[in-house]
Design a protein around this motif. Structure first.
Motif, mmCIF file in Angstrom:
data_model
loop_
_atom_site.group_PDB
_atom_site.id
_atom_site.type_symbol
_atom_site.label_atom_id
_atom_site.label_comp_id
_atom_site.label_asym_id
_atom_site.label_seq_id
_atom_site.Cartn_x
_atom_site.Cartn_y
_atom_site.Cartn_z
ATOM 1 N N GLU A 70 0.822 -1.219 0.000
ATOM 2 C CA GLU A 70 0.000 0.000 0.000
ATOM 3 C C GLU A 70 0.853 1.265 0.000
ATOM 4 O OE1 GLU A 70 -2.495 -3.303 1.770
ATOM 5 O OE2 GLU A 70 -0.436 -2.575 2.057
ATOM 6 N N GLN A 71 1.924 1.276 0.781
ATOM 7 C CA GLN A 71 2.819 2.437 0.783
ATOM 8 C C GLN A 71 3.398 2.664 -0.598
ATOM 9 O OE1 GLN A 71 5.936 2.466 3.789
ATOM 10 N NE2 GLN A 71 7.320 3.502 2.387
ATOM 11 N N ALA A 72 3.815 1.583 -1.243
ATOM 12 C CA ALA A 72 4.436 1.690 -2.560
ATOM 13 C C ALA A 72 3.465 2.237 -3.597
ATOM 14 C CB ALA A 72 4.964 0.330 -3.000
ATOM 15 N N CYS A 451 12.614 9.005 1.737
ATOM 16 C CA CYS A 451 11.966 7.782 2.196
ATOM 17 C C CYS A 451 12.628 6.550 1.590
ATOM 18 C CB CYS A 451 10.488 7.821 1.822
ATOM 19 S SG CYS A 451 9.557 6.419 2.439
ATOM 20 N N MET A 452 13.263 5.746 2.433
ATOM 21 C CA MET A 452 13.841 4.498 1.959
ATOM 22 C C MET A 452 12.728 3.619 1.393
ATOM 23 S SD MET A 452 16.643 3.670 4.934
ATOM 24 C CE MET A 452 17.419 2.342 4.020
ATOM 25 N N GLY A 453 12.968 3.068 0.215
ATOM 26 C CA GLY A 453 11.972 2.247 -0.445
ATOM 27 C C GLY A 453 11.194 2.972 -1.522
ATOM 28 N N TYR A 454 11.343 4.285 -1.616
ATOM 29 C CA TYR A 454 10.610 5.046 -2.633
ATOM 30 C C TYR A 454 11.103 4.762 -4.040
ATOM 31 C CZ TYR A 454 9.114 9.094 -5.421
ATOM 32 O OH TYR A 454 8.591 9.900 -6.407
ATOM 33 N N MET A 483 11.705 -2.103 0.089
ATOM 34 C CA MET A 483 10.516 -2.224 -0.744
ATOM 35 C C MET A 483 10.843 -2.659 -2.177
ATOM 36 S SD MET A 483 7.398 0.504 -0.857
ATOM 37 C CE MET A 483 7.482 0.587 0.921
ATOM 38 N N PRO A 484 11.270 -3.903 -2.355
ATOM 39 C CA PRO A 484 11.499 -4.380 -3.724
ATOM 40 C C PRO A 484 10.236 -4.912 -4.387
ATOM 41 C CG PRO A 484 12.133 -6.076 -2.175
ATOM 42 C CD PRO A 484 11.683 -4.898 -1.350
ATOM 43 N N THR A 485 9.131 -4.946 -3.642
ATOM 44 C CA THR A 485 7.927 -5.655 -4.086
ATOM 45 C C THR A 485 7.370 -5.165 -5.411
ATOM 46 O OG1 THR A 485 6.621 -4.146 -2.723
ATOM 47 C CG2 THR A 485 7.229 -6.255 -1.753
ATOM 48 N N ALA A 547 19.793 -12.296 -6.957
ATOM 49 C CA ALA A 547 18.945 -13.487 -7.029
ATOM 50 C C ALA A 547 17.529 -13.160 -6.576
ATOM 51 C CB ALA A 547 19.535 -14.606 -6.170
ATOM 52 N N ASN A 548 17.420 -12.297 -5.585
ATOM 53 C CA ASN A 548 16.095 -11.877 -5.129
ATOM 54 C C ASN A 548 15.319 -11.211 -6.253
ATOM 55 O OD1 ASN A 548 14.616 -9.164 -3.895
ATOM 56 N ND2 ASN A 548 14.099 -11.042 -2.809
#
Length: 633
Positions: A70-72, A451-454, A483-485, A547-548
């Motif tokens: 949701e944040q992403a 923001c980390m993940g932005y 936030m790699p999703t 790999a992720n």
């Protein structure tokens, strides 16, 4: 009696949003590019059903996009809207409880950066017949409280629709704020899950096309005359170009003003690219992460013309960058909040309107030739340092690349119109000072909230907004892990982004800050807990982020040397889908510094010698801070 149409609240929202347009300078744009959503019991049968129905009946009205976090999703909307100069955005919906609460960070980021995004979190039952429902936050002092009340201080507009009759006012109020360049930010309309599914007879007029004109406030002539008088009395004026220059599409007006007056500029993070990096009077980044050129010019500047800047602590180097004893400020800004900062003369106006008016009032004025030559020489010297850092041979000598070498290779791989995206860690500082932006909107660093993940979702938003430009997302391993999703979203939607992941096994920025402040990089490296010391100072963790990314469906190119990196970037550039370039970098090697300062307090007493030494240096810098409250009259 006017005609009506019977729809659920959810259906009415979708139909309304699909008919909203913005208009500026005679150009009309569909305001909502679509809706991102993750569904749960709070919105799946309300807004979820409405979006499905719209997709089947009116597929172009409000296209649905699926997110993973949701944040992403909010970050994607912000990235899109910023690239679109705040003239378009997305709506974002989430379920009640944790889904809604996950959007809080995104809401804060949008509001801090003054970027419009519409949040539609589900809420508790209006009837309360089934309370307490799953995921409901119960408070003994009031049964009308939910997690969504946390959006109130983070939003520029907040409303909760307890009854269908309240919806038109809530939607019109939301649009008023979303399209107001002064009040831009997160707008939240909370929707009780039972109300979303409730039917109502709506006036058909609610769903007619509605155009919201984005204003361009003009400056008062008297204020322009006063600003011109102050500038004419200056010997070393300087411009601070902020994000308001680009949002107003005033880049050409700024260039004309600088060319006519000979006043050099420094750029904030949001203002980076206001002029091309090689304009002779562009001294580059200013402040804590600034260049030696901009900070030296700033140090003796007697008048500062701030254009569309909010004067964050990084821009002002925590109020140490301007040291002239009589420095005065003129602030061109649509927002009164920012226009009065530093006790400046407020010119409350759109930059595209104010700059030509001020240029006309300054007809015949030009700074001294020696001053212009100084700015050009200093900018050239800094640029030479940047180029040298890109080719310093660090990787060949040490077996792992320096961050500056990586950025040089990325810059060389990009076309002038491509966009670099970043948000947190040591990369934003290096990019601010070193990146050589060539075209408008080619630099996108979220540094209001940092923001980390932005980075990845923000890059997706930029790519959606500018599909004709390649988007290079630069991200460190620390921020990537947040936030790699949304790589899955990019793969699903066929959105091309080029993620350049710098793996240095730690937090480079905070590690260096900790070290310089006597903290010995405590808690900033990715290490096993040592059996001998009991501390996190053992071996490097065997984490394979390449790999992720591959497991999420992304093609990955690995690089260790500069030659391998160059080849990998070329392959990424030629790709048509989301790709990653994974490169190992050194955790400790520092890029060129512009000697700006940032106020991060150091422990006043300590048993650690490094901390005591850092406190001495802190007090030395602290003595240079100034309040900047002198009147302009």
């Amino acid at each position: 009696m006017s005609a009506t149409i019977r729809l659920t609240v959810g259906q009415a929202i979708v139909k309304f949003l699909g008919q909203q347009y913005s208009e500026r300078d005679g150009v009309r744009r569909k305001f909502f590019a679509g809706c991102f959503g993750i569904f749960g019991h709070g919105n799946v049968a309300g807004l979820g059903q409405a979006l499905l129905q719209a997709e089947l009946d009116e597929p172009d009205a409000l296209p649905y996009h699926q997110g993973r976090n949701e944040q992403a999703m909010v970050h994607i909307a912000v990235g899109y809207s910023r690239q679109k100069d705040r003239l378009e955005t997305f709506a974002v919906t989430a379920s009640v409880g944790p889904g809604a609460a996950n959007m809080l960070t995104g809401a804060a980021l949008a509001t801090v950066n003054r970027i419009p995004v519409l949040l539609l979190p589900a809420d508790i039952f209006a009837t309360r017949i089934a309370s307490p429902v799953l995921q409901e936050l119960e408070q003994p002092y009031g049964y009308d409280v939910s997690v969504n009340d946390a959006f109130r201080p983070l939003s520029k507009f907040f409303d909760r629709v307890w009854r269908p009759e309240q919806l038109p006012a809530a939607l019109l109020g939301a649009m008023r704020v979303l399209t107001d360049p002064v009040e831009s930010g997160a707008v939240t309309v909370a929707l009780p899950e039972d109300v979303q599914a409730e039917a109502h007879d709506w006036p058909v007029e609610l769903f007619a096309e509605r155009v919201w004109r984005i204003p361009r406030p003009v400056p008062e002539p008297e204020v322009i005359e006063r600003a011109a008088e102050i500038i004419r009395g200056a010997e070393r004026p300087m411009i601070v170009a902020g994000g308001g220059v680009t949002y107003a599409e005033a880049n050409e007006e700024l260039r004309a003003f600088v060319d006519a007056t000979g006043i050099p500029i420094g750029e904030t993070q949001a203002g980076k690219g206001s002029l091309p990096y090689d304009h002779p009077l562009n001294t580059g980044a200013i402040g804590a992460t600034g260049t030696t050129a901009a900070n030296e010019i700033a140090g003796s500047a007697d008048v500062i013309i701030g254009i569309g800047t909010r004067y964050s602590d990084f821009t002002t180097a925590s109020k140490t960058v301007w040291q002239h004893p009589g420095v005065r400020f003129i602030n061109i800004n649509v927002a009164g909040l920012d226009a009065v900062k530093q006790a400046g003369l407020p010119v409350i106006a759109d930059a595209k309107r104010a700059l030509p008016a001020l240029q006309e009032a300054l007809a015949g004025y030009r700074t001294a030739t020696d001053y212009q030559h100084l700015a050009t020489r200093l900018a050239g010297e800094w640029d030479a340092r940047v180029v040298a850092s890109h080719h310093n041979g660090y990787g060949a000598s040490n077996g792992v690349l320096a961050q500056s070498e990586v950025l040089g290779a990325v810059e060389a791989a990009m076309d002038p119109r491509d966009v670099v995206v970043c948000a947190a860690g040591s990369l934003p500082g290096d990019l601010h000072g070193m990146w050589r932006t060539r075209e408008r909107k080619g630099y996108h660093v979220e540094y209001g909230f940092s923001c980390m993940g932005y980075e990845i979702p923000g890059g997706i938003g930029v790519s959606l907004a500018a599909p004709d430009r390649d988007v290079f997302v630069t991200v460190g391993d620390g921020s990537y892990l947040m936030m790699p999703t949304e790589l899955v979203t990019a793969v699903q939607e066929g959105i091309k982004i080029i993620v350049v992941l710098l793996q240095n096994h730690g937090y480079a920025s905070i590690g260096a800050l900790s070290e310089s402040h006597g903290g010995q990089r405590f808690g900033t490296k990715y290490r096993f807990r040592s059996a001998e010391s009991g501390r996190l100072d053992g071996g490097v963790l065997p984490v394979d982020l390449a790999a992720n990314a591959e497991s999420l469906g992304v093609t990955v190119y690995r690089a260790k040397t500069l030659a391998e990196l160059t080849a990998a970037l070329a392959k990424a550039k030629a790709a048509t889908t989301a790709v990653m370039v994974h490169v190992d970098t050194d955790l400790y090697e520092q890029s060129p510094s512009g000697d700006g300062w940032w106020d991060v307090p150091v422990a006043e007493v300590s048993t650690i010698e490094s901390t005591r030494q850092a406190r001495t240096m802190y007090e030395k810098h602290k003595a240079a801070q100034r309040p900047y409250v002198a009147p302009t009259q």
